[in-house]
Every structure is written in structure tokens, then in C-alpha cells.
Design a protein around this motif. Sequence first.
Motif, PDB file in Angstrom:
ATOM      1  N   ARG A   1      -2.590 -20.373  -5.051  1.00 33.23           N
ATOM      2  CA  ARG A   1      -1.843 -19.667  -4.009  1.00 33.23           C
ATOM      3  C   ARG A   1      -2.714 -18.709  -3.205  1.00 33.23           C
ATOM      4  O   ARG A   1      -2.406 -18.393  -2.059  1.00 33.23           O
ATOM      5  N   SER A   2      -3.774 -18.210  -3.808  1.00 27.74           N
ATOM      6  CA  SER A   2      -4.631 -17.249  -3.115  1.00 27.74           C
ATOM      7  C   SER A   2      -6.049 -17.377  -3.651  1.00 27.74           C
ATOM      8  O   SER A   2      -6.296 -18.082  -4.626  1.00 27.74           O
TER       9      SER A   2
ATOM     10  N   SER B   1      -6.805 -19.396  -8.506  1.00 22.80           N
ATOM     11  CA  SER B   1      -5.386 -19.533  -8.165  1.00 22.80           C
ATOM     12  C   SER B   1      -5.242 -20.534  -7.026  1.00 22.80           C
ATOM     13  O   SER B   1      -6.108 -20.639  -6.159  1.00 22.80           O
TER      14      SER B   1
ATOM     15  N   GLN C   1       6.648 -13.477  -0.675  1.00 23.03           N
ATOM     16  CA  GLN C   1       6.823 -14.006  -2.011  1.00 23.03           C
ATOM     17  C   GLN C   1       6.384 -13.006  -3.065  1.00 23.03           C
ATOM     18  O   GLN C   1       6.287 -13.334  -4.234  1.00 23.03           O
TER      19      GLN C   1
ATOM     20  N   GLY D   1      -0.233 -14.194  -3.294  1.00 22.78           N
ATOM     21  CA  GLY D   1       0.553 -15.057  -2.440  1.00 22.78           C
ATOM     22  C   GLY D   1       0.990 -14.358  -1.179  1.00 22.78           C
ATOM     23  O   GLY D   1       0.701 -13.183  -0.957  1.00 22.78           O
TER      24      GLY D   1
ATOM     25  N   SER E   1      -5.426 -18.969   0.101  1.00 20.90           N
ATOM     26  CA  SER E   1      -6.149 -20.038  -0.576  1.00 20.90           C
ATOM     27  C   SER E   1      -6.904 -20.877   0.450  1.00 20.90           C
ATOM     28  O   SER E   1      -6.384 -21.202   1.518  1.00 20.90           O
TER      29      SER E   1
END
Length: 221
Positions: free
Chosen positions: A157-158, A155, A220, A216, A127
Motif C-alpha cells: 500500500r505504501s 508494504s 483509509q 496508505g 507504493s
Amino acid sequence: MLYGLSPEKFNCDRLFNLFCLYGNVQRIKFLKTKEGTAMIQMSDAGAMQRAIEQLNGIFIFEKKLQVAVSRQANLNEVPNPYPLGDGTPSYKDFTGSRNNRFSTNELASKNRITPPTRCLHFFNAPSGSDEEEVAEVFTRNGSVKPSITILQGKSERSCSGFAEWETMELAVEALILANHTEMPNKKIGHPYLFKVCFTQPGRPAHGGSGGGRGPGPMNQQ
């Protein structure tokens, strides 16, 4: 059977990077007595047929790829594979690879079967990555620098987006070279596994969640 492979450019992982878009890859073996030739075992007949339909006859690294059905039903394990020119083994088993994108029905449904194009959809970049950071993933792996478009707000997270080249051949080569490249985590933690797939220029891409890991960092997923 795969014919027309550039010995200087291909290894088992790079073949996996391409063929995993059309089905689960189980085993890959290069033939020592036939330079530029390899065998690949897909998980099922449907995956094999998709790979033949989408990849047979395309040009990669200035060579025409030929993909055909082998008379051999299965690839046997190779205990002591010879080294390829880059030092990597000439045989590799991908049966348990978490980078296979059709491992469950749910994952398989997220993959749109798309023929090679001059545009790639990239996903699972850290991200906050900018255009230059994404382009560098391709260039440090030996690809021509692409035009990058970042998709905003998909997103926290990314990040994902599009990479585009002037020709289909350049995009195919970039996918082979850069798919499944690690990108450093901008925060503390494990690196991200950068992934790509083909998409039609100017169209929404599917396949952004394909593979054994979600968006992610790698630990994870």
C-alpha cells in the motif's frame, strides 16, 4: 519556551513537524513582542523533557535553538492570533491532530526516541514511488536534495526508505519543511501523507507506523 527561531522559516505547523517526534503537541504560540520566540505546550512532562534533551542547542537555519521550561504552566487559547510573515496564524491548537504520534500506548511504543541525525526515515509514500519522486517532496518544500534509498517489499500500500544529507542541520531543516506533506495517489483516491523521523545512518528505523494513521491514502487511515 523556544528561542532562536528564524522568523522567515518557522510557523506553527513547522514547529509541530519537529516536536511531534518526541511527544504529543497540544498548542503552539509565537510571541509578537519577542521575534524568534515561541511557546509550545506538550501533552505531559515526559514529552517536554524528551524535547528539551534532544533539541536544545541544535542549529536550524543557521540559528541556535534554545528549548527551556516556561514559568507558565499552560497556554491559553488565543481567539484572534496575529498573522506570521507567511500569512499563517501565530497560534494553533494541535490537541486533536491525527498527526500526533503518541496518542495511544500502542502508537507510542512504535516511536523510537532518536536525536537529530543527518538521516531521515520516510514512510507512507505512495507504493511505487521512485527516488526522484521522493527527493522532489523535499526540494519543492525548500530543502537541499537528499540521497534517497527505497526499501523494497515492506508494504503493497505504501513505500518507505531513507533520505540522507551531508550534515545534521540540513536533515533537521528538511524534516521541518517536508514532514506531513501530501503526495498524489498514483491510483484513484485521496493523497498520501508523507511522514519522516530521524534514524541513525545504516540502522533499521522505527517509527514507520507512528501517528494517528496507518500506511496508505489519507482516507483509509
